[in-house]
Design a protein around this motif. Sequence first.
Motif, PDB file in Angstrom:
ATOM      1  N   UNK A 633      25.904  68.192  42.294  1.00  0.00           N
ATOM      2  CA  UNK A 633      25.691  67.057  41.397  1.00  0.00           C
ATOM      3  C   UNK A 633      25.850  67.528  39.959  1.00  0.00           C
ATOM      4  N   UNK A 634      26.852  67.016  39.276  1.00  0.00           N
ATOM      5  CA  UNK A 634      27.190  67.518  37.948  1.00  0.00           C
ATOM      6  C   UNK A 634      27.472  66.341  37.027  1.00  0.00           C
ATOM      7  N   UNK A 635      26.804  66.315  35.889  1.00  0.00           N
ATOM      8  CA  UNK A 635      27.027  65.219  34.934  1.00  0.00           C
ATOM      9  C   UNK A 635      28.306  65.487  34.140  1.00  0.00           C
ATOM     10  N   UNK A 636      28.760  64.465  33.423  1.00  0.00           N
ATOM     11  CA  UNK A 636      29.951  64.646  32.589  1.00  0.00           C
ATOM     12  C   UNK A 636      29.714  65.754  31.552  1.00  0.00           C
ATOM     13  N   UNK A 637      28.521  65.736  30.945  1.00  0.00           N
ATOM     14  CA  UNK A 637      28.233  66.748  29.911  1.00  0.00           C
ATOM     15  C   UNK A 637      28.228  68.153  30.526  1.00  0.00           C
ATOM     16  N   UNK A 638      27.663  68.269  31.726  1.00  0.00           N
ATOM     17  CA  UNK A 638      27.610  69.597  32.370  1.00  0.00           C
ATOM     18  C   UNK A 638      29.009  70.089  32.724  1.00  0.00           C
ATOM     19  N   UNK A 639      29.831  69.186  33.232  1.00  0.00           N
ATOM     20  CA  UNK A 639      31.196  69.602  33.599  1.00  0.00           C
ATOM     21  C   UNK A 639      32.017  69.931  32.348  1.00  0.00           C
ATOM     22  N   UNK A 640      31.828  69.151  31.304  1.00  0.00           N
ATOM     23  CA  UNK A 640      32.524  69.452  30.046  1.00  0.00           C
ATOM     24  C   UNK A 640      32.092  70.824  29.513  1.00  0.00           C
ATOM     25  N   UNK A 641      30.830  71.158  29.692  1.00  0.00           N
ATOM     26  CA  UNK A 641      30.354  72.466  29.223  1.00  0.00           C
ATOM     27  C   UNK A 641      31.037  73.594  29.998  1.00  0.00           C
ATOM     28  N   UNK A 642      31.260  73.380  31.290  1.00  0.00           N
ATOM     29  CA  UNK A 642      31.982  74.400  32.074  1.00  0.00           C
ATOM     30  C   UNK A 642      33.419  74.543  31.555  1.00  0.00           C
ATOM     31  N   UNK A 643      34.030  73.397  31.267  1.00  0.00           N
ATOM     32  CA  UNK A 643      35.411  73.447  30.738  1.00  0.00           C
ATOM     33  C   UNK A 643      35.428  74.102  29.369  1.00  0.00           C
ATOM     34  N   UNK A 644      34.400  73.843  28.567  1.00  0.00           N
ATOM     35  CA  UNK A 644      34.373  74.454  27.232  1.00  0.00           C
ATOM     36  C   UNK A 644      34.260  75.974  27.345  1.00  0.00           C
ATOM     37  N   UNK A 645      33.558  76.418  28.367  1.00  0.00           N
ATOM     38  CA  UNK A 645      33.469  77.864  28.586  1.00  0.00           C
ATOM     39  C   UNK A 645      34.872  78.447  28.821  1.00  0.00           C
ATOM     40  N   UNK A 646      35.682  77.738  29.590  1.00  0.00           N
ATOM     41  CA  UNK A 646      37.061  78.188  29.847  1.00  0.00           C
ATOM     42  C   UNK A 646      37.869  78.167  28.547  1.00  0.00           C
TER      43      UNK A 646
END
Length: 741
Positions: A633-646
């Motif tokens: 279960x992942x929110x938009x903000x959490x998934x965006x944070x993973x992408x920002x890490x990349x």
Amino acid sequence: MTTTYGGWAGYILRVNLTTKVITKETTETYHDYIGGMGIGYKVLWDDHVDGIKATDEENQLVISAGPLSGSGAICSARTTITSRNPVIRNHLITDGHFGGHFSPELKFAGYDAIIIEGKSETPVWLKIVDDTVTLEPADSLWGVGIFDTFANISKLMGQQAQVAAIGPSGEHLVAQSTIQTQGGHSAGGHGAVLGSKKLKAIGIIGTGTVDIAESTTNEQLRALDDHILGIIGANNNGVVPNQPQSWAEYSSTGSRWRGGPGVTWGAADNPVDVGETPWDDRQKVGMRTSMAEMYFGRDEANKIFKRPGGCHSCPIRCFCEVKNPKMKTEYNLPTENITNVCLGFLDPWYAMGKPSSGEKRTDIQTVGAYYMDDNGIWSAYGQLSHLMREFTSRGFWEIILPAEEFAAINWAQYADLDAHFMQDFYTRIAYSEDYPGSNILGRCLGRGLHEFINENGELYNVEDILNEVDTPRMAELTFELESDADYDLVGKTYSVFLDKNMKVFNRSMVGGVHHASESAGQVGALLNTVFNRDPQCHSHINLINCGLPHAKIAEVAASLWGEGAFDPVKHYTAMNTSKAKFAKWCLVKNVLHDSLTLCNWMFPLVVSPDANRDYIGDSSIEAQMFSLVTGIETSEAELDAMAESVLQLHRALTVLQMNEIDQRNKHDVLSEWVYDLDHDMSFGDEGTIKMDRDDIQIGLDMFYAEMGWDKETGVPTRATLEKFKLGYVADKLESLALLPA
Ligand code: SF4
């Protein structure tokens, strides 16, 4: 150990072409980096070698799928290819992509990615049938065009095989080379990397499936599909038709919702009149885009468009399958059909000087696309064709080329817009030094512009560069420009950074324009500045070119990033923090899509064709898909944070590969023409895309602040890297004096 999550296949293949050892490792190590591009960056960071070229044995190339590929999630079949890229200066890391069915097949075979390393002594191809992975001799395929390579491997493996291959261009280490998969879907710049490794092709058959999380029900998946189909538009998420239709409140000529009255798929076995394409008629979602009209003009498109094609799990179908019988009858090609997207059909036309519509143009585009694809040539987003067209129109080739070579080129065909020119033109590029006789033109076009210019964009003597002379002479092309009022070059040495028609946007990488200030003011300029190559980013375009009225787009943009985030194209206001937030959001979403892997030509869907929703879309779709498929279960903000890490890793890797802390002055630098074009207009005047030098520096300040990058250098700070679980990256940069104090 296999993963317990849905989505990821669980394993990554590592293929060492030097030792011929093939190993499997778990994907779980890479989950924090999502997949696709994230896996690629992580591999190249971990195995970094200083100062190597893209075609050196130590360089790696990562072909990767994301957790959504093959799951059935809408538009999730892109494949990401990550490696150093010979087309840009310093051979920095870039990612290329192709659509089609390759990444789903890779997942069905049980793998999330393939890491290619080392170098074979003899040509090989990689055969993957589920758990059975072998390197096969490819001597008989070496020198064979891409279409016949596909056919030969399909004969050996069966029609269900998905194949990716390089053509003669990649074999000859031509920088501007693709890796392609069936249907003409190509990923740019990395063909030479596979060529240097003597890996001709990869064929895959996967008989498995992609697991969806056990906690996810079919009803949830159907409901999400239903939701997406209610808010998705046409290609680039155009949400209104490009011509008035009876059901539509709005229309816009800029929208890629081209299917409508008057559009005919005239070359189909049973010609189809597209007619109206109401937004709520789901049987017609695949007819909305009908892109042929955009490439060929209405009259020609209606004659030659056969049907749209596209990727696994995509309802949009943005590929153009066209049938031009003259390809066989007049140009002696083995087919009359060719499929392509965007630059595949546009690049030959650009190279020939953009003649207006008509049969000659159609022939150039279809015949040219055939030779480009069969040879595996990449346009570098038009850079190859811009160079050909501009050097031809300015008479540079006559100066640069040996007289004998210049005389051997059929310039009469070029001037007459004769598509027969395409065969010799693309063969020269693909065969490089092996083309008979002097081939300065082909070698120059294929090498990448950065090889032929000094720091100021002035041209070296091309032969000196090709002959690897230690101190090459400058070409000193000045006299042709003395009467040229169009460019800011009168009395100066020619520089590609001064020439707006060459469209070199970022002067440090010598990268071409791709939806930069010509599409999105400072937002597009910043994207094209901080990301390597052109960023291949459509996040901003999917809003800006959606077709809704400017006031509506401004309202949506303000709700997401603050007042003043959106300016109408060619009517720009001064930089502000809302634009910096918009630019950051675009890159984060782009990286997210290339990691998931999801089509950035369609997502994010922040607007929709549904008037009942006041045309509002849903930017959380990616998080909803990721949560249902993986079970995390992942929110938009959490998934965006993973992408920002990349995204932070991309920047850190760029610092490392350049061995340069001053990214602000050594990487994030625009060409002069971007500031100096349109002499009679000022920045901000309606009708110009010119930028302002001070304003762009303010833009970098604001963008760096949003990204957590040091203001002076543009490098991520330790605090930023640690925030994104990249402390090990900070440690390495610090040990090399590449981390800001
Ligand atoms: S819109 Fe085009 S590129 Fe994107 S997934 Fe669909 S067919 Fe593929």
